[in-house]
Scaffold this motif. Structure first.
Motif, mmCIF file in Angstrom:
data_model
loop_
_atom_site.group_PDB
_atom_site.id
_atom_site.type_symbol
_atom_site.label_atom_id
_atom_site.label_comp_id
_atom_site.label_asym_id
_atom_site.label_seq_id
_atom_site.Cartn_x
_atom_site.Cartn_y
_atom_site.Cartn_z
ATOM 1 N N UNK A 1 0.836 -1.203 0.000
ATOM 2 C CA UNK A 1 0.000 0.000 0.000
ATOM 3 C C UNK A 1 0.870 1.253 0.000
ATOM 4 N N UNK A 2 1.871 1.290 0.885
ATOM 5 C CA UNK A 2 2.763 2.452 0.934
ATOM 6 C C UNK A 2 3.511 2.629 -0.383
ATOM 7 N N UNK A 3 3.954 1.531 -0.955
ATOM 8 C CA UNK A 3 4.666 1.613 -2.234
ATOM 9 C C UNK A 3 3.761 2.149 -3.339
ATOM 10 N N UNK A 4 2.531 1.666 -3.390
ATOM 11 C CA UNK A 4 1.601 2.097 -4.430
ATOM 12 C C UNK A 4 1.239 3.574 -4.287
ATOM 13 N N UNK A 5 1.048 4.024 -3.050
ATOM 14 C CA UNK A 5 0.778 5.451 -2.841
ATOM 15 C C UNK A 5 1.978 6.277 -3.293
ATOM 16 N N UNK B 1 4.633 12.225 -4.269
ATOM 17 C CA UNK B 1 5.962 12.261 -3.666
ATOM 18 C C UNK B 1 5.922 12.578 -2.175
ATOM 19 N N UNK B 2 4.709 12.715 -1.618
ATOM 20 C CA UNK B 2 4.596 13.039 -0.198
ATOM 21 C C UNK B 2 3.217 12.645 0.314
ATOM 22 N N UNK B 3 3.118 12.532 1.631
ATOM 23 C CA UNK B 3 1.827 12.397 2.315
ATOM 24 C C UNK B 3 1.808 13.447 3.424
ATOM 25 N N UNK B 4 0.761 14.260 3.449
ATOM 26 C CA UNK B 4 0.665 15.332 4.446
ATOM 27 C C UNK B 4 -0.100 14.891 5.700
ATOM 28 N N UNK B 5 -0.998 13.929 5.528
ATOM 29 C CA UNK B 5 -1.821 13.493 6.656
ATOM 30 C C UNK B 5 -2.083 11.997 6.540
ATOM 31 N N UNK B 6 -1.717 11.261 7.576
ATOM 32 C CA UNK B 6 -2.008 9.838 7.676
ATOM 33 C C UNK B 6 -3.037 9.636 8.777
ATOM 34 N N UNK B 7 -4.181 9.062 8.427
ATOM 35 C CA UNK B 7 -5.245 8.806 9.405
ATOM 36 C C UNK B 7 -5.324 7.302 9.649
#
Length: 245
Positions: free
Chosen positions: A73-77, A82-88
């Motif tokens: 999942x992390x790889x596909x995202x 190139x970034x994630x601002x919010x992980x819920x």
């Protein structure tokens, strides 16, 4: 479009609160990456979004009790942004029952692995994308039962154990990531209304002091997340604790 260009990841987004968060942020302009136990369930959330916001939701399958699926999942995202601002971290395996012996060994282990272990691994594998953001935040959807304050909850003891572990992880994570600028905050709600973001209830019907018998609403919880995310970067909110009505 107050959150245009915000990149949001939401686990457990096929129904209830996770679904509401995903839809809510998409309608505020964010690009949202949602996961559920199966990609079909996640895709169902995307297809229910109205208007242009639908194009800002990306659906993935990810069983939080399976480390390999979290890594994928992390790889596909990472292939989309190139970034994630919010992980819920909302995903959790519910297990009910007042008798410890009433649940199978497999159900107990799966509950703890998906809720506690899944949260730890989600943070681990998404940290590189979070650190690439100028405004990284992590939200953990815990529960008052993690604090021992809801003994009458229908949840099984394994669910209490899983949520307690999740709360302990969130606490130390907030302390250790703070110097790097990654903010971590957690929500500790009691039982709450799972209103639909498109319904009249989402717009505020049944809220306020004039409705003393109504539960805490999904919208109120979502607004707490929005409030925390909007705060200046020198503002570190550790948690939101809610009293049952």
């Amino acid at each position: 479009m107050k959150f245009e260009n915000l990149r949001v990841v939401v686990t457990g987004a096929s129904r209830y609160f996770g679904r509401a968060i995903a839809i809510g942020f998409a309608h505020l302009g964010a690009e949202v990456f949602v996961s559920a136990r199966t990609v079909e369930a996640a895709e169902h959330t995307r297809t229910e979004v109205l208007g242009e916001a639908r194009n800002r939701i990306h659906a993935f399958g990810c069983d939080l009790s399976r480390p390999a699926e979290i890594r994928d999942f992390a790889r596909q995202v990472g292939e989309h942004t190139d970034r994630v601002d919010l992980l819920v971290n909302n995903g959790a395996r519910w297990l009910d029952g007042f008798e410890l012996e009433g649940a199978s060994d497999d159900s107990i282990v799966e509950t703890i692995e998906s809720t506690a272990g899944g949260t730890v691994l989600m943070v681990k594998h998404f940290l590189p994308l979070l650190r690439a953001s100028k405004r990284p935040d992590i939200v953990n959807m815990v529960a008052v039962c993690s604090l021992g304050g809801a003994a009458d909850s229908p949840a099984h003891e394994a669910f209490y154990a899983a949520k307690g572990a999740q709360a302990g992880f969130a606490d130390i994570l907030a302390r250790r990531l703070r110097p790097s600028g990654v903010r971590v905050f957690s929500l500790y709600p009691p039982d709450f209304s799972t209103s639909d973001p498109r319904s009249a209830e989402w717009e505020g019907i049944g809220r306020g002091a004039q409705y003393p018998d109504e539960k805490l609403t999904t919208q109120a919880l979502f607004e707490c997340i929005v409030y925390a995310v909007e705060q200046p970067r020198d503002c570190f909110i550790r948690s939101f604790h809610f009293e049952p009505r």
